[in-house]
Design a protein around this motif. Structure first.
Motif, mmCIF file in Angstrom:
data_model
loop_
_atom_site.group_PDB
_atom_site.id
_atom_site.type_symbol
_atom_site.label_atom_id
_atom_site.label_comp_id
_atom_site.label_asym_id
_atom_site.label_seq_id
_atom_site.Cartn_x
_atom_site.Cartn_y
_atom_site.Cartn_z
ATOM 1 N N ARG A 172 0.886 -1.188 -0.048
ATOM 2 C CA ARG A 172 0.041 0.015 -0.017
ATOM 3 C C ARG A 172 0.983 1.297 0.044
ATOM 4 N NH1 ARG A 172 -3.012 -3.255 3.880
ATOM 5 N NH2 ARG A 172 -1.974 -1.845 5.386
ATOM 6 N N ALA A 173 1.911 1.350 0.691
ATOM 7 C CA ALA A 173 2.808 2.449 0.816
ATOM 8 C C ALA A 173 3.633 2.840 -0.557
ATOM 9 C CB ALA A 173 3.984 2.246 1.889
ATOM 10 N N TRP A 174 4.090 1.739 -1.158
ATOM 11 C CA TRP A 174 4.540 1.809 -2.654
ATOM 12 C C TRP A 174 3.428 2.310 -3.543
ATOM 13 C CZ3 TRP A 174 9.280 3.197 -2.696
ATOM 14 C CH2 TRP A 174 10.068 2.310 -1.966
ATOM 15 N N GLN A 175 2.323 1.909 -3.212
ATOM 16 C CA GLN A 175 1.268 2.383 -4.300
ATOM 17 C C GLN A 175 0.963 3.739 -4.222
ATOM 18 O OE1 GLN A 175 -2.164 -0.137 -3.695
ATOM 19 N NE2 GLN A 175 -1.274 -1.946 -4.754
ATOM 20 N N ASP A 176 0.884 4.279 -2.823
ATOM 21 C CA ASP A 176 0.569 5.592 -2.690
ATOM 22 C C ASP A 176 1.895 6.465 -3.105
ATOM 23 O OD1 ASP A 176 -1.497 4.954 -1.402
ATOM 24 O OD2 ASP A 176 -0.626 5.037 0.663
ATOM 25 N N ARG A 177 3.165 6.065 -2.753
ATOM 26 C CA ARG A 177 4.152 6.810 -3.301
ATOM 27 C C ARG A 177 5.272 5.887 -4.351
ATOM 28 N NH1 ARG A 177 5.823 11.234 -2.617
ATOM 29 N NH2 ARG A 177 4.676 11.912 -0.730
ATOM 30 N N PRO A 178 5.151 5.722 -5.485
ATOM 31 C CA PRO A 178 5.831 4.875 -6.427
ATOM 32 C C PRO A 178 7.210 5.469 -6.551
ATOM 33 C CG PRO A 178 3.945 5.873 -7.351
ATOM 34 C CD PRO A 178 3.871 6.540 -6.254
ATOM 35 N N VAL A 179 8.201 4.043 -6.571
ATOM 36 C CA VAL A 179 9.583 4.210 -6.706
ATOM 37 C C VAL A 179 9.979 5.357 -7.606
ATOM 38 C CG1 VAL A 179 11.632 3.036 -7.057
ATOM 39 C CG2 VAL A 179 9.896 2.053 -5.838
ATOM 40 N N GLY A 180 10.704 6.181 -7.517
ATOM 41 C CA GLY A 180 11.470 7.106 -8.240
ATOM 42 C C GLY A 180 10.584 8.464 -8.273
ATOM 43 N N GLN A 181 9.730 8.453 -7.413
ATOM 44 C CA GLN A 181 8.761 9.704 -7.048
ATOM 45 C C GLN A 181 9.574 10.748 -6.187
ATOM 46 O OE1 GLN A 181 4.728 9.304 -6.160
ATOM 47 N NE2 GLN A 181 4.251 11.306 -5.803
ATOM 48 N N ARG A 182 9.628 11.934 -6.618
ATOM 49 C CA ARG A 182 10.324 12.828 -5.772
ATOM 50 C C ARG A 182 9.572 12.900 -4.424
ATOM 51 N NH1 ARG A 182 14.025 16.876 -6.156
ATOM 52 N NH2 ARG A 182 13.831 18.760 -4.948
ATOM 53 N N ASP A 183 10.320 13.205 -3.277
ATOM 54 C CA ASP A 183 9.585 13.390 -2.055
ATOM 55 C C ASP A 183 10.271 14.397 -1.122
ATOM 56 O OD1 ASP A 183 11.837 12.047 -1.224
ATOM 57 O OD2 ASP A 183 10.916 10.048 -0.644
ATOM 58 N N VAL A 184 9.974 14.398 0.145
ATOM 59 C CA VAL A 184 10.537 15.429 1.056
ATOM 60 C C VAL A 184 12.407 15.005 1.002
ATOM 61 C CG1 VAL A 184 8.729 15.905 2.556
ATOM 62 C CG2 VAL A 184 10.197 14.003 3.159
ATOM 63 N N TRP A 185 12.707 14.004 0.773
ATOM 64 C CA TRP A 185 14.158 13.718 0.819
ATOM 65 C C TRP A 185 14.719 14.116 -0.376
ATOM 66 C CZ3 TRP A 185 16.222 12.601 5.505
ATOM 67 C CH2 TRP A 185 15.169 12.207 6.569
ATOM 68 N N GLY A 186 14.109 14.419 -1.723
ATOM 69 C CA GLY A 186 14.569 14.832 -2.766
ATOM 70 C C GLY A 186 14.234 13.943 -3.872
ATOM 71 N N ASP A 187 14.989 13.862 -5.101
ATOM 72 C CA ASP A 187 14.858 13.193 -6.404
ATOM 73 C C ASP A 187 15.537 11.793 -6.158
ATOM 74 O OD1 ASP A 187 14.694 12.135 -8.654
ATOM 75 O OD2 ASP A 187 14.709 14.061 -9.955
ATOM 76 N N PRO A 188 15.201 10.730 -6.229
ATOM 77 C CA PRO A 188 15.885 9.604 -6.139
ATOM 78 C C PRO A 188 16.934 9.314 -7.282
ATOM 79 C CG PRO A 188 13.502 9.088 -5.767
ATOM 80 C CD PRO A 188 13.626 10.434 -6.214
#
Length: 79
Positions: free
Chosen positions: A53-69
């Protein structure tokens, strides 16, 4: 730990196989081990579902508060 008497009918072959995995243990110990394994498997499934569920909410590679993967990966590869 409180003990509870359980009386049930199970598959004879399944019980024989379970008994062979724990020679010398009584049926109570075998059943407790089986119940503990069932609960552990259930908990693992719950954790796996939570990660899914967590990965569906925030897919891999998506920019987040930590930056751009992708930027992080490029910077890490450059060092």
């Amino acid at each position: 730990m409180a003990r509870v008497r359980v009386s049930t009918t199970v598959d004879a072959d399944l019980l024989a196989q379970a008994r062979r995995t724990r020679p010398g243990d009584n049926d109570s110990s075998v059943m407790e081990a089986a119940l503990a394994a069932l609960l552990a498997a259930h908990r693992r499934a719950e954790v796996d579902a939570a990660y899914s569920r967590a990965w569906q909410d925030r897919p891999v590679g998506q920019r987040d508060v930590w930056g751009d993967p992708e930027e992080f990966a490029r910077a890490a590869a450059a060092t």
